[in-house]
Scaffold this motif. Structure first.
Motif, PDB file in Angstrom:
ATOM      1  N   ARG A 149      -0.672  -0.438  -4.364  1.00 33.56           N
ATOM      2  CA  ARG A 149       1.038  -0.757  -4.881  1.00 33.56           C
ATOM      3  C   ARG A 149       1.090  -2.141  -6.118  1.00 33.56           C
ATOM      4  NH1 ARG A 149       6.140   0.095  -1.844  1.00 33.56           N
ATOM      5  NH2 ARG A 149       6.712   0.843  -3.420  1.00 33.56           N
ATOM      6  N   LYS A 150       0.228  -3.268  -5.806  1.00 34.30           N
ATOM      7  CA  LYS A 150      -0.028  -4.243  -6.271  1.00 34.30           C
ATOM      8  C   LYS A 150      -0.723  -3.683  -8.146  1.00 34.30           C
ATOM      9  CE  LYS A 150      -1.684  -8.737  -6.880  1.00 34.30           C
ATOM     10  NZ  LYS A 150      -2.182  -9.907  -6.264  1.00 34.30           N
ATOM     11  N   LEU A 177       0.542  -1.074  -0.045  1.00 32.09           N
ATOM     12  CA  LEU A 177       0.175  -0.361  -0.179  1.00 32.09           C
ATOM     13  C   LEU A 177       0.749   1.123   0.338  1.00 32.09           C
ATOM     14  CD1 LEU A 177      -2.986  -0.410   2.730  1.00 32.09           C
ATOM     15  CD2 LEU A 177      -2.762  -1.112   0.042  1.00 32.09           C
ATOM     16  N   ARG A 178       0.279   2.329  -0.437  1.00 34.02           N
ATOM     17  CA  ARG A 178       1.324   3.415  -0.659  1.00 34.02           C
ATOM     18  C   ARG A 178       0.214   4.115  -0.160  1.00 34.02           C
ATOM     19  NH1 ARG A 178       2.615   3.906  -5.530  1.00 34.02           N
ATOM     20  NH2 ARG A 178       0.981   5.021  -5.761  1.00 34.02           N
ATOM     21  N   VAL A 179      -0.037   4.741   0.785  1.00 38.40           N
ATOM     22  CA  VAL A 179      -0.721   6.140   1.922  1.00 38.40           C
ATOM     23  C   VAL A 179      -0.327   7.783   2.129  1.00 38.40           C
ATOM     24  CG1 VAL A 179      -1.979   6.707   4.014  1.00 38.40           C
ATOM     25  CG2 VAL A 179      -2.034   4.551   2.954  1.00 38.40           C
ATOM     26  N   CYS A 180      -1.346   8.426   1.415  1.00 41.62           N
ATOM     27  CA  CYS A 180      -1.181   9.670   1.696  1.00 41.62           C
ATOM     28  C   CYS A 180      -1.473  10.617   2.536  1.00 41.62           C
ATOM     29  CB  CYS A 180      -1.107  10.371  -0.073  1.00 41.62           C
ATOM     30  SG  CYS A 180       0.333  10.001  -1.392  1.00 41.62           S
ATOM     31  N   VAL A 181      -1.092  11.295   3.406  1.00 41.09           N
ATOM     32  CA  VAL A 181      -2.596  11.887   4.243  1.00 41.09           C
ATOM     33  C   VAL A 181      -1.874  13.439   4.184  1.00 41.09           C
ATOM     34  CG1 VAL A 181      -2.350  12.592   6.528  1.00 41.09           C
ATOM     35  CG2 VAL A 181      -2.245  10.257   5.817  1.00 41.09           C
ATOM     36  N   ASN A 182      -3.608  14.843   4.225  1.00 44.05           N
ATOM     37  CA  ASN A 182      -3.387  15.759   3.843  1.00 44.05           C
ATOM     38  C   ASN A 182      -2.602  16.490   5.323  1.00 44.05           C
ATOM     39  OD1 ASN A 182      -3.353  18.398   3.668  1.00 44.05           O
ATOM     40  ND2 ASN A 182      -5.178  18.021   2.130  1.00 44.05           N
ATOM     41  N   PRO A 183      -2.181  17.595   5.506  1.00 43.22           N
ATOM     42  CA  PRO A 183      -1.927  17.633   7.421  1.00 43.22           C
ATOM     43  C   PRO A 183      -3.173  18.587   7.453  1.00 43.22           C
ATOM     44  CG  PRO A 183      -0.373  19.120   6.269  1.00 43.22           C
ATOM     45  CD  PRO A 183      -0.694  17.812   5.068  1.00 43.22           C
ATOM     46  N   ILE A 184      -4.200  19.011   6.754  1.00 48.33           N
ATOM     47  CA  ILE A 184      -4.771  19.778   7.137  1.00 48.33           C
ATOM     48  C   ILE A 184      -5.785  18.883   7.398  1.00 48.33           C
ATOM     49  CG2 ILE A 184      -6.890  21.539   6.164  1.00 48.33           C
ATOM     50  CD1 ILE A 184      -3.853  22.795   6.450  1.00 48.33           C
ATOM     51  N   GLY A 185      -5.831  18.615   8.527  1.00 48.55           N
ATOM     52  CA  GLY A 185      -7.721  17.778   9.289  1.00 48.55           C
ATOM     53  C   GLY A 185      -6.467  16.598   9.833  1.00 48.55           C
ATOM     54  N   ALA A 186      -5.564  16.232   9.254  1.00 51.44           N
ATOM     55  CA  ALA A 186      -5.234  14.496   9.503  1.00 51.44           C
ATOM     56  C   ALA A 186      -6.385  13.940   8.187  1.00 51.44           C
ATOM     57  CB  ALA A 186      -5.083  14.191  10.494  1.00 51.44           C
ATOM     58  N   GLU A 187      -6.538  14.303   7.088  1.00 54.10           N
ATOM     59  CA  GLU A 187      -7.326  13.630   6.522  1.00 54.10           C
ATOM     60  C   GLU A 187      -6.173  13.068   5.570  1.00 54.10           C
ATOM     61  OE1 GLU A 187     -11.075  14.545   3.498  1.00 54.10           O
ATOM     62  OE2 GLU A 187      -9.546  16.226   4.423  1.00 54.10           O
ATOM     63  N   MET A 238      -2.931   8.839  14.752  1.00 57.34           N
ATOM     64  CA  MET A 238      -1.449   8.021  13.938  1.00 57.34           C
ATOM     65  C   MET A 238      -1.862   7.012  12.824  1.00 57.34           C
ATOM     66  SD  MET A 238      -0.197   7.333  17.378  1.00 57.34           S
ATOM     67  CE  MET A 238      -1.707   7.653  18.696  1.00 57.34           C
ATOM     68  N   PHE A 239      -1.287   7.392  11.946  1.00 57.44           N
ATOM     69  CA  PHE A 239      -1.355   6.362   9.993  1.00 57.44           C
ATOM     70  C   PHE A 239      -0.242   5.333  10.746  1.00 57.44           C
ATOM     71  CE2 PHE A 239      -3.492   9.829   9.382  1.00 57.44           C
ATOM     72  CZ  PHE A 239      -4.936   9.613   9.182  1.00 57.44           C
ATOM     73  N   GLY A 240      -0.522   3.881   9.696  1.00 57.37           N
ATOM     74  CA  GLY A 240       0.515   3.144  10.095  1.00 57.37           C
ATOM     75  C   GLY A 240      -0.039   2.074   9.003  1.00 57.37           C
ATOM     76  N   VAL A 241       1.191   1.777   8.373  1.00 58.59           N
ATOM     77  CA  VAL A 241       0.246   0.426   7.000  1.00 58.59           C
ATOM     78  C   VAL A 241       1.602  -1.038   7.523  1.00 58.59           C
ATOM     79  CG1 VAL A 241      -0.148   1.994   5.017  1.00 58.59           C
ATOM     80  CG2 VAL A 241       1.969   1.760   5.763  1.00 58.59           C
ATOM     81  N   GLU A 242       0.526  -1.694   7.728  1.00 61.59           N
ATOM     82  CA  GLU A 242       1.969  -2.957   7.386  1.00 61.59           C
ATOM     83  C   GLU A 242       1.203  -4.028   6.263  1.00 61.59           C
ATOM     84  OE1 GLU A 242       2.748  -6.539  10.630  1.00 61.59           O
ATOM     85  OE2 GLU A 242       2.541  -4.513  11.611  1.00 61.59           O
ATOM     86  N   GLY A 243       2.033  -4.661   4.970  1.00 60.28           N
ATOM     87  CA  GLY A 243       1.527  -5.633   4.190  1.00 60.28           C
ATOM     88  C   GLY A 243      -0.122  -4.722   3.908  1.00 60.28           C
ATOM     89  N   ASN A 244      -1.075  -5.378   3.744  1.00 62.57           N
ATOM     90  CA  ASN A 244      -1.904  -4.812   2.830  1.00 62.57           C
ATOM     91  C   ASN A 244      -3.306  -3.904   4.213  1.00 62.57           C
ATOM     92  OD1 ASN A 244      -3.272  -6.994   4.718  1.00 62.57           O
ATOM     93  ND2 ASN A 244      -3.932  -7.601   2.438  1.00 62.57           N
ATOM     94  N   THR A 245      -2.777  -3.613   4.989  1.00 63.68           N
ATOM     95  CA  THR A 245      -3.792  -3.275   6.311  1.00 63.68           C
ATOM     96  C   THR A 245      -3.241  -1.903   6.884  1.00 63.68           C
ATOM     97  OG1 THR A 245      -4.296  -5.175   7.236  1.00 63.68           O
ATOM     98  CG2 THR A 245      -4.330  -3.311   8.717  1.00 63.68           C
TER      99      THR A 245
END
Length: 291
Positions: free
Chosen positions: A26-27, A9-19, A113-120
């Motif tokens: 990625r697959k 996974l690739r995750v992007c987060v906007n600091p406005i609102g932690a959105e 807090m955001f965290g990615v591990e594998g497909n989660t």
């Protein structure tokens, strides 16, 4: 914009609102998160705090003093600071200030807090009460997910699958965005809920004290699906602008004001009382399943 990633996974987060801004495989390079087309709805995944949904007259009282606050609270419009980051994890923080205290009298630290591990993807909210008194708040998530990934798909090809067979009755939302204590049956003695645009003609479908603790968003025409584990959130809503190509999954600690509510925040249904210097936390998981 801030990016974290795992091998899947690739995750992007906007600091406005932690959105949450992107949730991309990625697959397959498939984007699972709604991308905020303002034709339908310009948000993607707002974080709801310190209240959620609407309050009667967009107002409340605390210790006899009146305050005003718009639907879903104010942090979704505010810039969070990044206080920790690695390749696969990031923590955002927002602290009360002079502006917030005009709307909300409590001193707090709110972390996402955001965290990615594998497909989660795991998202955790953490509230610290910095006041010298009990603090009252509600919170919840509001992620919107793309549907109709394939050209041959229609919205009606999608369905929600709960993890528990039960009777699912929705709260009735008034034109003012409140609840009046009445419900209607959405799903009886089952776990499969087919999606149809007209389900949302009268606002969200909202289950109070929901029997299920996770839901799957699936299509009859695809083997890929989303698993949403909202754990101990007591209420869950589903929403779209009717006709839109997305569906929101919204686990909530709280509900809209009751139409007859007296306005006292400490007596609002589902409000969380957090003792002085106390900490409260909740995490939910979004799992992307692909072959």
């Amino acid at each position: 914009m801030h990016t974290i990633q795992s091998e899947h996974l690739r995750v992007c987060v906007n600091p406005i609102g932690a959105e949450l801004f992107n949730l991309t495989s990625r697959k397959t390079n498939r984007e699972y998160l709604w991308q905020g087309d303002p034709t339908w709805w310009g948000s993607r995944a707002p974080v709801l705090f310190p209240i959620l949904c609407g309050m009667r007259g967009n107002a409340y009282t605390y210790k006899g003093k009146p305050y005003t606050m718009t639907k879903h609270g104010f942090v979704r419009y505010e810039e969070f600071a990044v206080v920790d980051k690695s390749e696969s994890r990031i923590t955002f923080e927002y602290t009360d200030n002079e502006k917030t205290r005009e709307m909300y009298p409590f001193a707090f630290v709110f972390r996402v807090m955001f965290g990615v591990e594998g497909n989660t993807l795991t998202t955790e909210y953490r509230v610290e009460n910095k006041s010298g008194e009990t603090m009252y708040f509600s919170t919840g998530a509001h992620e919107a997910f793309n549907v109709m990934h394939e050209a041959s798909e229609t919205f009606e090809d999608y369905y929600l699958e709960f993890d528990t067979d039960a009777d699912y009755h929705s709260e009735i939302i008034t034109p003012e965005g409140l609840i009046d204590g009445k419900t209607y049956p959405v799903l009886l003695n089952g776990r499969i809920l087919p999606l149809m645009h007209n389900m949302f003609d009268n606002d969200a479908v909202v289950f109070r004290n929901v029997a299920s603790k996770r839901v799957f968003l699936k299509s009859k025409k695809s083997t890929a699906f989303i698993e949403y584990d909202y754990q101990d959130a007591p209420n869950v809503g589903f929403w779209q602008k009717p006709g839109a190509p997305y569906i929101c999954i919204e686990p909530w600690f709280g509900l809209p004001d009751e139409a007859s509510h007296n306005g006292k925040i400490e007596e609002k249904y589902g409000i969380i009382p957090l003792e002085a210097s106390g900490t409260w936390a909740w995490a939910h998981n979004i799992i992307i399943h692909e072959e």
